[in-house]
Scaffold this motif. Structure first.
Motif, mmCIF file in Angstrom:
data_model
loop_
_atom_site.group_PDB
_atom_site.id
_atom_site.type_symbol
_atom_site.label_atom_id
_atom_site.label_comp_id
_atom_site.label_asym_id
_atom_site.label_seq_id
_atom_site.Cartn_x
_atom_site.Cartn_y
_atom_site.Cartn_z
ATOM 1 N N GLU A 21 1.228 -1.833 -0.129
ATOM 2 C CA GLU A 21 0.103 -0.050 0.009
ATOM 3 C C GLU A 21 0.704 1.062 0.241
ATOM 4 N N TYR A 22 2.232 1.607 0.563
ATOM 5 C CA TYR A 22 2.981 1.910 0.958
ATOM 6 C C TYR A 22 4.487 1.707 0.150
ATOM 7 N N ARG A 23 5.035 2.051 -1.041
ATOM 8 C CA ARG A 23 6.492 2.010 -1.016
ATOM 9 C C ARG A 23 7.353 3.097 -1.191
ATOM 10 N N GLU A 24 8.585 1.956 -1.117
ATOM 11 C CA GLU A 24 9.573 2.094 -0.306
ATOM 12 C C GLU A 24 10.174 3.671 -1.474
ATOM 13 N N GLY A 25 10.159 4.837 -0.579
ATOM 14 C CA GLY A 25 10.852 6.062 -0.921
ATOM 15 C C GLY A 25 9.454 7.053 -0.915
ATOM 16 N N GLU A 26 8.097 6.606 -0.783
ATOM 17 C CA GLU A 26 6.612 7.491 -0.741
ATOM 18 C C GLU A 26 6.603 7.425 0.244
ATOM 19 N N LYS A 27 6.075 8.883 0.410
ATOM 20 C CA LYS A 27 5.555 9.456 1.338
ATOM 21 C C LYS A 27 3.911 8.944 2.220
ATOM 22 N N ILE A 28 4.372 9.138 3.453
ATOM 23 C CA ILE A 28 2.769 8.812 4.826
ATOM 24 C C ILE A 28 1.484 9.636 4.310
ATOM 25 N N HIS A 29 0.525 9.529 4.267
ATOM 26 C CA HIS A 29 -0.938 10.192 4.935
ATOM 27 C C HIS A 29 0.358 11.473 5.829
ATOM 28 N N ARG A 47 3.440 8.663 18.370
ATOM 29 C CA ARG A 47 4.211 7.424 19.152
ATOM 30 C C ARG A 47 3.615 6.517 17.928
ATOM 31 N N ALA A 48 3.016 6.118 17.466
ATOM 32 C CA ALA A 48 3.213 4.858 16.473
ATOM 33 C C ALA A 48 4.078 5.109 15.485
ATOM 34 N N ILE A 49 4.513 6.159 14.659
ATOM 35 C CA ILE A 49 5.017 7.159 14.239
ATOM 36 C C ILE A 49 6.936 6.284 14.418
ATOM 37 N N ALA A 50 6.849 6.678 15.863
ATOM 38 C CA ALA A 50 8.515 7.203 16.441
ATOM 39 C C ALA A 50 9.056 5.794 16.055
ATOM 40 N N ILE A 51 7.802 4.392 16.711
ATOM 41 C CA ILE A 51 8.047 3.618 16.997
ATOM 42 C C ILE A 51 8.434 2.935 15.355
ATOM 43 N N LEU A 52 7.777 3.218 13.625
ATOM 44 C CA LEU A 52 8.511 2.283 13.272
ATOM 45 C C LEU A 52 9.810 3.272 12.296
ATOM 46 N N GLN A 53 10.046 4.723 12.816
ATOM 47 C CA GLN A 53 11.560 4.815 12.668
ATOM 48 C C GLN A 53 12.272 4.526 13.363
ATOM 49 N N ASN A 54 12.113 4.340 14.599
ATOM 50 C CA ASN A 54 13.766 3.511 15.497
ATOM 51 C C ASN A 54 13.328 2.480 15.749
ATOM 52 N N ALA A 55 12.443 1.177 14.036
ATOM 53 C CA ALA A 55 13.087 0.522 13.831
ATOM 54 C C ALA A 55 13.106 0.590 12.101
ATOM 55 N N GLY A 56 13.587 1.677 11.664
ATOM 56 C CA GLY A 56 14.310 1.575 10.603
ATOM 57 C C GLY A 56 12.899 1.873 9.036
ATOM 58 N N VAL A 57 11.024 1.632 9.674
ATOM 59 C CA VAL A 57 10.623 1.247 8.356
ATOM 60 C C VAL A 57 10.433 2.547 8.058
ATOM 61 N N VAL A 58 10.419 3.870 8.383
ATOM 62 C CA VAL A 58 10.167 5.286 7.944
ATOM 63 C C VAL A 58 11.429 6.218 9.020
ATOM 64 N N ILE A 59 11.277 7.235 7.856
ATOM 65 C CA ILE A 59 11.764 8.637 8.671
ATOM 66 C C ILE A 59 11.172 9.203 7.900
ATOM 67 N N VAL A 60 11.310 10.497 9.468
ATOM 68 C CA VAL A 60 10.236 11.677 9.416
ATOM 69 C C VAL A 60 11.405 12.534 9.130
ATOM 70 N N ASN A 61 11.350 13.513 8.453
ATOM 71 C CA ASN A 61 11.789 14.844 7.748
ATOM 72 C C ASN A 61 10.967 15.924 8.311
ATOM 73 N N GLN A 62 10.869 17.065 8.748
ATOM 74 C CA GLN A 62 10.694 18.065 9.340
ATOM 75 C C GLN A 62 10.234 18.452 7.360
ATOM 76 N N GLY A 63 9.398 19.200 7.122
ATOM 77 C CA GLY A 63 9.228 20.049 5.980
ATOM 78 C C GLY A 63 9.066 19.529 5.367
ATOM 79 N N VAL A 64 9.081 17.516 5.434
ATOM 80 C CA VAL A 64 8.907 16.817 4.222
ATOM 81 C C VAL A 64 7.667 15.625 4.616
ATOM 82 N N GLY A 65 7.955 15.201 5.594
ATOM 83 C CA GLY A 65 6.490 14.426 6.208
ATOM 84 C C GLY A 65 7.082 13.269 6.576
ATOM 85 N N ILE A 66 6.292 11.978 6.260
ATOM 86 C CA ILE A 66 6.941 10.065 6.812
ATOM 87 C C ILE A 66 7.067 10.071 5.961
ATOM 88 N N THR A 67 8.132 9.159 5.483
ATOM 89 C CA THR A 67 8.428 8.643 3.941
ATOM 90 C C THR A 67 8.430 7.031 4.396
#
Length: 209
Positions: A21-29, A47-67
């Motif tokens: 549903e979400y591919r690598e490099g794609e932004k999540i809502h 908190r949910a996104i923090a878990i995924l970021q800590n697990a290396g699943v997503v990255i959160v960049n200021q002004g870009v969002g969740i990728t």
């Protein structure tokens, strides 16, 4: 234990990534959109996104969002959570076994106390040794131990007889008592009193019941 809601959301998002549903490099809502989708507060989404970021699943960049950064890490995250579920099952089974062991330990202590109390009573019975002398004029003088039937009359046991300073242990049934003999007797206090009465001066022997 029920999983916290933010954990459930993290699992659902990881599952969506694994399913494509979400591919690598794609932004999540954005967080607000995700909060509306899951009907939770933005804090829960953070908190949910923090878990995924800590697990290396997503990255959160200021002004870009969740990728999305790694589908493989999302898959690993799901499997690791499954392992946590297994660990929880192990913990619950271990707790059940420990509770069961505590019950068994209590039973063991209960029966151990009973055995020790019984052994103590038994030992005190057999270690209660008295000395009773065959006095002058005793009706037992000239009688054998078989004739006296001491055990039948008193419930005691003659373990030795001292005559003129010499001990004879485990005397035979045909041993004939003499005046001045000292009987080493094992038995209860009540039984020894009966034996004293039996050997008393001038006392005739009772008939066994």
């Amino acid at each position: 234990m029920d999983q916290a809601r933010y954990q459930e959301i993290a699992l659902e998002l990881a599952h969506s990534i694994v399913m494509g549903e979400y591919r690598e490099g794609e932004k999540i809502h954005g967080r607000s959109t995700l909060a509306g989708r899951f009907n939770v507060s933005p804090e829960t989404i953070r908190r949910a996104i923090a878990i995924l970021q800590n697990a290396g699943v997503v990255i959160v960049n200021q002004g870009v969002g969740i990728t999305v950064t790694s589908r493989a890490m999302a898959d690993r995250f799901l499997k690791s959570f499954d392992q946590k579920g297994e660990m929880q099952v192990f913990q619950e089974e271990l707790k059940r076994l420990l509770d069961q062991r505590r019950e068994i330990d209590l039973k063991i202590e209960e029966y151990l106390d009973k055995v020790l109390n019984y052994a103590e009573r038994l030992m005190s019975r057999w270690m209660d040794v008295g000395e009773i002398e065959v006095g002058t004029g005793s009706a037992a003088i000239g009688k054998t131990l078989r004739e006296l039937k001491i055990r039948e009359h008193t419930g005691t046991t003659i373990v030795a007889i001292v005559r003129e300073g010499l001990e004879q242990f485990s005397p035979a049934a045909n041993f004939i008592l003499q005046e001045g003999d000292i009987l080493l007797v094992v038995g209860s206090g009540e039984g020894q009193k009966k034996l004293q009465a039996l050997l008393a001066k001038g006392r005739s022997l009772p008939k066994p019941q």
